[in-house]
Design a protein around this motif. Structure first.
Motif, mmCIF file in Angstrom:
data_model
loop_
_atom_site.group_PDB
_atom_site.id
_atom_site.type_symbol
_atom_site.label_atom_id
_atom_site.label_comp_id
_atom_site.label_asym_id
_atom_site.label_seq_id
_atom_site.Cartn_x
_atom_site.Cartn_y
_atom_site.Cartn_z
ATOM 1 N N SER A 19 -10.749 1.854 5.191
ATOM 2 C CA SER A 19 -10.957 2.111 3.755
ATOM 3 C C SER A 19 -9.975 3.148 3.208
ATOM 4 C CB SER A 19 -12.402 2.553 3.498
ATOM 5 O OG SER A 19 -12.639 3.812 4.097
ATOM 6 N N ALA A 22 -5.376 2.663 0.787
ATOM 7 C CA ALA A 22 -4.567 2.991 -0.399
ATOM 8 C C ALA A 22 -3.882 4.356 -0.232
ATOM 9 C CB ALA A 22 -5.448 2.981 -1.654
ATOM 10 N N THR A 49 -11.280 -7.214 1.024
ATOM 11 C CA THR A 49 -11.726 -5.813 0.971
ATOM 12 C C THR A 49 -10.523 -4.878 0.835
ATOM 13 O OG1 THR A 49 -13.635 -6.373 2.338
ATOM 14 C CG2 THR A 49 -13.061 -4.046 2.202
ATOM 15 N N ASN A 52 -9.140 -5.094 -2.625
ATOM 16 C CA ASN A 52 -9.957 -4.338 -3.585
ATOM 17 C C ASN A 52 -9.619 -2.850 -3.553
ATOM 18 O OD1 ASN A 52 -11.169 -6.756 -4.163
ATOM 19 N ND2 ASN A 52 -13.065 -6.332 -3.035
ATOM 20 N N TYR A 53 -9.513 -2.295 -2.337
ATOM 21 C CA TYR A 53 -9.156 -0.870 -2.233
ATOM 22 C C TYR A 53 -7.809 -0.591 -2.903
ATOM 23 C CZ TYR A 53 -12.828 -0.055 1.279
ATOM 24 O OH TYR A 53 -14.023 0.067 1.935
ATOM 25 N N ASN A 55 -6.241 -2.482 -5.225
ATOM 26 C CA ASN A 55 -6.310 -2.703 -6.678
ATOM 27 C C ASN A 55 -6.938 -1.504 -7.388
ATOM 28 O OD1 ASN A 55 -5.156 -5.186 -6.350
ATOM 29 N ND2 ASN A 55 -7.064 -6.337 -6.436
ATOM 30 N N GLU A 56 -7.975 -0.936 -6.742
ATOM 31 C CA GLU A 56 -8.623 0.253 -7.335
ATOM 32 C C GLU A 56 -7.628 1.395 -7.492
ATOM 33 O OE1 GLU A 56 -11.998 1.218 -4.869
ATOM 34 O OE2 GLU A 56 -12.928 -0.718 -5.300
ATOM 35 N N ALA A 57 -6.620 1.414 -6.607
ATOM 36 C CA ALA A 57 -5.584 2.459 -6.689
ATOM 37 C C ALA A 57 -4.385 1.996 -7.514
ATOM 38 C CB ALA A 57 -5.142 2.866 -5.286
ATOM 39 N N GLN A 58 -4.600 0.956 -8.338
ATOM 40 C CA GLN A 58 -3.570 0.434 -9.257
ATOM 41 C C GLN A 58 -2.368 -0.159 -8.521
ATOM 42 O OE1 GLN A 58 -4.911 0.556 -12.192
ATOM 43 N NE2 GLN A 58 -6.458 1.981 -11.466
#
Ligand SMILES: [Fe+2]
Length: 387
Positions: A19, A22, A49, A52-53, A55-58
């Protein structure tokens, strides 16, 4: 005399390590990763997964999931084209040894071109390819922490050993939670591979004080937990010990080399498509018996580290226990003989000279405490068949 030790720059170890993807990508000053994996990792949702991690960090991220088990020259071509066309600045290698080995080769070929055979041993590949962030999902090949990749030349049926700092991942996220769903057969094969890495690194002629510490620690973690991980895959403590042990074993052999088991194993894999860990498992008892007379103390240390001999046991007694244990382990983990695997006797016998030649060409047998010539190699292959 000193030894040069090469490691990943970042090791993120423990539950949930993946996890951190990023922040690890960012700390390598990268922002455009390509995930290289296989279809199983996509199906299990592991690739999503990671996406997603990121993408959350752009960060935008693409996935290449066409790697195959025991990768070949042809199988990595599409990955090389993808890297060349996509403007990626790093590769996230997600999966067992095959996706990670594929990613390492793609990282070099994508940046520098040429053919894989241009990079095979004895050439040492010191070029820096695209940075690799390896996330192993088996315990394991240790590929997340080694300067080695193996790519099969399907024309010559040769498993090409490629070595150099260019194949060392920049980072490894060692997350045992990703191994909990690995089925028993793969758990056994990859686990014996890891045990073999630790043993071979410890008895290797290239062993050094640093690799010894990693190899012994790996054996202590792997040997008491392999059966549990095989029989009860959900045992998290066993999975955690196996995962860390596998990475330490990778570090050990990457800095001390593997030896005769791996040297003899690759030609069997290339000719008969036996999974890497399984052909190692088949060979480990007979090659250990052959090698013990040349490294009695070292093998006895292995037996003690594995917890199958007492500190007070003589070296000879410890080594007897080691041979009994390796055979018992194969029986319990249901490792087939070459014949039970489905190899035809006449084909195996016909290929003995070629397998011996390929084993010697890989250089690995030279690291063994007892170095066989071509005739002895053929004899050892024969013993493997007849044991
Ligand atoms: Fe291996």
């Amino acid at each position: 005399m000193s030894s040069q030790i090469i490691l990943p720059r970042i090791l993120q170890v423990g539950a949930g390590a993946s996890s951190a993807i990023a922040s690890v990508v960012q700390s390598l000053h990268c922002e455009r990763p390509l995930i290289i994996t296989d279809k199983m990792m996509v199906k299990l949702g592991y690739a999503q997964t990671l996406q997603n991690y990121l993408n959350e960090a752009q960060m935008s991220v693409d996935v290449f999931d066409d790697t195959v088990p025991e990768p070949t020259v042809a199988s990595i071509q599409a990955g090389v084209s993808k890297v060349r066309s996509g403007g990626y600045d790093c590769i996230i290698a997600l999966g067992g040894g095959s996706p990670i080995d594929s990613a390492k080769a793609i990282g070099i070929l994508g940046k520098f071109g040429g053919e894989m055979k241009d990079y095979k041993f004895p050439r040492i590949v010191s070029e820096a390819g695209l940075p690799i962030i390896a996330i192993p999902t088996t315990a394991g090949t240790g590929s997340e922490a080694t300067r080695v990749t193996i790519i099969t030349d399907e024309i010559s049926d040769e498993k090409m050993l490629c070595v150099g700092i260019g194949f060392m991942p920049a980072a490894a996220l060692v997350d045992y939670q990703l191994t909990v769903s690995v089925p028993p057969r793969t758990t056994a094969d990859t686990g014996i591979d890891a045990l073999t890495h630790a043993m071979e690194a410890y008895v290797s002629k290239k062993a050094n004080a640093y690799s010894d510490t990693q190899a012994l620690a790996a054996m202590k973690l792997i040997a008491p937990n392999l059966r549990t991980a095989y029989h009860c895959g959900s045992d998290r403590a066993a999975r955690e010990a196996m995962m860390l042990g596998s990475t330490l074993a990778g570090i050990a052999f990457s800095n001390a080399s593997v030896a005769l088991v791996h040297g003899m194993s690759r030609p069997i894999g290339a000719a008969f498509h036996v999974p890497h860990g399984l052909s190692n498992a088949m060979l480990l008892p007979c090659v250990t018996a052959y090698s013990i007379p040349a490294a009695i103390e070292r093998y006895a240390d292995c037996a003690r580290a594995m917890g199958i001999a007492e500190q007070g046991d003589s070296d000879d007694s410890a080594n007897q226990k080691l041979l009994i244990e390796l055979s018992a382990l194969n029986r319990e983990l249901e490792v087939p003989t070459p014949e039970q695997f489905g190899i035809e006797r006449h084909r195996f016998m016909d290929l003995l000279p070629q397998m011996a030649e390929q084993a010697l060409a890989s250089g690995s047998p030279n690291n063994n405490p007892r170095v066989p010539d071509s005739a002895e190699l053929i004899e050892l292959y024969r013993q493997l068949w007849e044991q």
